[in-house]
Design an enzyme around this catalytic site. Structure first.
Site, PDB file in Angstrom:
ATOM      1  CG  ASP A 270      -2.120   0.896   1.043  1.00 58.45           C
ATOM      2  OD1 ASP A 270      -2.493   1.151  -0.118  1.00 58.45           O
ATOM      3  OD2 ASP A 270      -2.683   1.339   2.045  1.00 58.45           O
TER       4      ASP A 270
ATOM      5  CG  HIS B 124      -4.166  10.492   2.695  1.00 57.31           C
ATOM      6  ND1 HIS B 124      -5.187  10.371   3.608  1.00 57.31           N
ATOM      7  CD2 HIS B 124      -3.300   9.467   2.971  1.00 57.31           C
ATOM      8  CE1 HIS B 124      -4.970   9.321   4.390  1.00 57.31           C
ATOM      9  NE2 HIS B 124      -3.834   8.765   4.025  1.00 57.31           N
TER      10      HIS B 124
ATOM     11  CD  GLU C 157      -5.994   4.924   4.568  1.00 59.11           C
ATOM     12  OE1 GLU C 157      -5.233   4.337   3.768  1.00 59.11           O
ATOM     13  OE2 GLU C 157      -5.587   5.675   5.484  1.00 59.11           O
TER      14      GLU C 157
ATOM     15  CD  GLU D 254      -5.450   2.805  -0.321  1.00 54.99           C
ATOM     16  OE1 GLU D 254      -4.694   2.134  -1.061  1.00 54.99           O
ATOM     17  OE2 GLU D 254      -5.279   2.933   0.903  1.00 54.99           O
TER      18      GLU D 254
ATOM     19  CG  ASP E 158      -5.801   0.529   3.756  1.00 52.86           C
ATOM     20  OD1 ASP E 158      -5.813  -0.507   4.434  1.00 52.86           O
ATOM     21  OD2 ASP E 158      -4.963   1.438   3.914  1.00 52.86           O
TER      22      ASP E 158
ATOM     23  NE  ARG F  55      -7.730   6.330   9.557  1.00 56.62           N
ATOM     24  CZ  ARG F  55      -7.012   6.162   8.454  1.00 56.62           C
ATOM     25  NH1 ARG F  55      -5.759   5.715   8.512  1.00 56.62           N
ATOM     26  NH2 ARG F  55      -7.543   6.404   7.277  1.00 56.62           N
TER      27      ARG F  55
ATOM     28  CD  GLN G 113      -3.007   4.022  10.641  1.00 55.19           C
ATOM     29  OE1 GLN G 113      -4.223   4.027  10.475  1.00 55.19           O
ATOM     30  NE2 GLN G 113      -2.175   4.587   9.788  1.00 55.19           N
TER      31      GLN G 113
ATOM     32  CE  LYS H 150      -3.526   1.936   7.266  1.00 57.44           C
ATOM     33  NZ  LYS H 150      -4.294   2.821   6.365  1.00 57.44           N
TER      34      LYS H 150
ATOM     35  CB  THR I 172      -7.448  -4.816   2.085  1.00 56.88           C
ATOM     36  OG1 THR I 172      -6.539  -4.538   3.155  1.00 56.88           O
ATOM     37  CG2 THR I 172      -7.261  -3.786   0.970  1.00 56.88           C
TER      38      THR I 172
ATOM     39  CD  GLU J   3      -7.310  12.852   4.248  1.00 55.38           C
ATOM     40  OE1 GLU J   3      -6.924  13.802   3.566  1.00 55.38           O
ATOM     41  OE2 GLU J   3      -7.426  11.683   3.791  1.00 55.38           O
TER      42      GLU J   3
END
Lengths: 408, 408
Positions: B116, B123, B189, B191, B223, B227, B230, B243, B247, B355
């Site tokens: 990844d 970002h 996420e 992607e 993904d 948080r 992480q 993570k 996925t 975000e």
């Protein structure tokens, strides 16, 4: 105890029986078991014995056997022991022993996911001092969880595979900009690797007490590391190209069953970890956070430069496995996880050259009169290890060898 | 242009032809190509046409096809186009079209290594501000190389797979000690994922100009990220359990051939990258560091909360691939790499909830009147995307869907 002519102190006596994948000229790779200085062609032996399971042994990797799980592993070990210790089975076994000098050894496992941990307090402390001299050497999380990250499973190679010096970006703190070229700080990391079987389902963690059900065996692992590439790239998402060019493993997978006599308590964990990582060493050592008494040696061009002891590791293999799955991540047959560099408190027990040469400032003397900080082209590194077996026997791991070739 | 009754603006017109793996009741998973609202059973069509390559299409993943390399991919696309546009082949095709409503879609690729990246400047800047408020948001290396890390390939799942809320350790800076429990900051996420074929050999980097030879196709990728897990674990070796629980990828692999009209110049790179990452957009857009004009939408319980644009990404897919192999790491058939969260400069183009809610401080309003910061149990996230095709056509990507289930 066996009709085989094996001295009691042979590291591949019948107390060991490690699994690998071998071929001879013109034959397909298949499963073999090391017995003394021979390799038993398990499929041929099983077929001669009329076993239905022979197909598993015909495979070019241990993965189908790993998929069968703990009960099958125990049964296979009992069957092999019976074959090798009973005169009645001699006709089954003897024609299917191949001298190890006549075989080629292959990668024993088709590696599914590869994770590398960082479980030595001495190593993490030394690396912290070198890489982050202005901070506390251990990050605040280090004693609460076994830190780990995913590596590149496609570049796990079998012992003997040559390692091409990697190129990449590096930038010393004093350089104005990064430059590109062959790594000038090529290093090793002496580790144990743990081979996993008995796949699990997504969303179902493996508890610490069940970790043994999935820990099939152990290999020597050399996590080749380009320290200059790593230092420039690793913040904030961790090591990537500094590691992903090659990881070597020894060809014989020593089973956790063969290492029961090597179980030892951990050196001690303070603070006490959270409950999912908590477990002492029970009398039979089962399903708990035991350490392993494995003595490793690091041989650099013929000079043993270090003797790391796995019993010095802070986190246990079972704790690493329980942590790795506590978020519900699956295990697959053929998963491999490394312990991280094995380093002890003394200089002579450090498991990488970054530490041994203290980031290149204290050269290491070799027996040929030369001095080294990091690896030069043509250098050969051999990892070896032994562990105590039952009744004073020794369990051998074989060698994990790699020679450095110039950058292309 | 085709005897099929497809409107010119259909996102799965014959300009697209994405590959997937499907099954119908009682049949084995095999390769399918999406055509309009049908799935072409490629093996059955190829067999009827007397093709020798039918075995590749009978496989339960695209990996055997990926192994055949760029030339075979081009030939297959030409053959499929011929089949679908020529009245003479109608008898071959028509009986082998299955309504998409009648098929089950499977993971299209057996994922070898999963990497990844972190290729959006917007970002990375936002996350840097949130996670490291006392430092420069972009680390010093960020504009010199596409930062990336390896993820867990064993937990890549196909769209529609439910996501169990992961548990693990977390510790806010103000907490005295870490605690264990279900993640309370579960995020996505948005992607793109790039599917790789044409395996390479150890020690042989893929140059930027050759990246297109290995970039087979593109999927939507979510993904999923915890948080809180992480933030506590990721220093110093990067994200791991935050993570590795899941996925998700969309079931249709849109080929890079179908995205030729979507190639655009990158927004601009300053400083100029090192030569191995340097390349403009040539007239035919081949083998260079092009971006892709893919418009993504992020749907949270039926409300589109963000519209990230892939053309805003700083690093190109070809640069990511060249960087990933510059140290000699192999590519394997079925390797997958994600772009990292796609975020643009405006709030409405941010690709993750960390975000969008600015770390939980600015709740997001949904159409049902509720407000969200991170994911709640039962929430469903859908990623969708389109790209420009030739002559005003639209290339559809299908959906990448996941629903959150409570922690076990």
């Amino acid at each position: 105890m066996t009709w085989l002519d094996l001295p009691a102190d042979h590291p591949y006596g019948i107390h060991n029986l490690p699994y690998g994948v071998f071929s001879t000229d013109g034959t397909e790779p298949r499963v073999g078991v090391r017995v003394g200085d021979d390799v038993l062609d398990v499929a041929a032996c099983a077929e001669r014995a009329g076993m239905e399971s022979a197909a598993v042994w015909r495979a070019g990797s241990l993965n189908p056997f790993l998929a069968e799980g703990r009960q099958a592993w125990t049964a296979a070990r009992a069957w092999l022991t019976e074959q090798l210790t009973t005169e009645a089975h001699r006709d089954c076994v003897e024609p299917n022993l191949v001298p190890v000098s006549q075989v080629r050894l292959h990668l024993p496992v088709e590696v599914a996911d590869y994770v590398d941990f960082y479980a030595s307090e001495h190593h993490a402390t030394n690396v912290g001092r070198i890489f982050r001299p202005d901070s506390e050497p251990l990050t605040p999380n280090w004693k609460h969880l076994p830190i780990g990250y995913h590596g590149r499973s496609g570049t796990v190679v079998v012992s003997g595979t040559e390692v091409v010096r990697p190129s990449g970006q590096r930038k010393a703190p004093t350089d104005p900009a990064p430059s590109f070229g062959p790594s000038v700080r090529l290093d090793i990391e002496a580790e144990l690797g743990f081979v996993v079987g008995g796949a699990t389902r997504l969303g179902e963690p493996v508890a610490l007490a069940e970790a043994d059900e999935h820990l099939f065996g152990v290999v020597l692992l050399n996590d080749w590391s380009a320290r200059d590439l790593q230092a420039w790239e690793y913040v904030p998402l961790g090591p990537f190209l500094g590691k992903s060019f090659a990881t070597s493993i020894s060809p014989w997978v020593v089973t956790t069953d063969a290492l029961r006599a090597a179980r030892v308590p951990l050196p001690g964990q303070d603070p006490e970890p959270l409950p999912y990582l908590r477990g002492g060493l029970s009398d039979d050592g089962a399903g708990t956070a035991y350490g392993l008494d494995v003595a490793v040696e690091v041989d650099w061009n013929g000079t043993v430069v270090s003797r790391p002891q796995f019993r010095d590791m802070y986190w246990s293999p079972a704790q690493m496995l329980a942590h790795m799955t506590v978020n519900g991540a699956t295990l697959r047959d053929g998963d491999l996880f490394g312990s991280g560099t094995i380093s002890g408190p003394e200089k002579g027990t450090r498991g990488c050259f970054l530490e041994l040469s203290w980031s290149g400032t204290e050269p290491v003397s070799l027996d040929d009169g030369s001095q080294r900080t990091f690896l030069e082209d043509g250098d050969t590194v051999v990892l070896r290890a032994t562990a105590p077996g039952p009744d004073g026997a020794v369990v051998g791991f074989g060698e994990c060898v790699g020679t450095v070739r110039p950058a292309r």
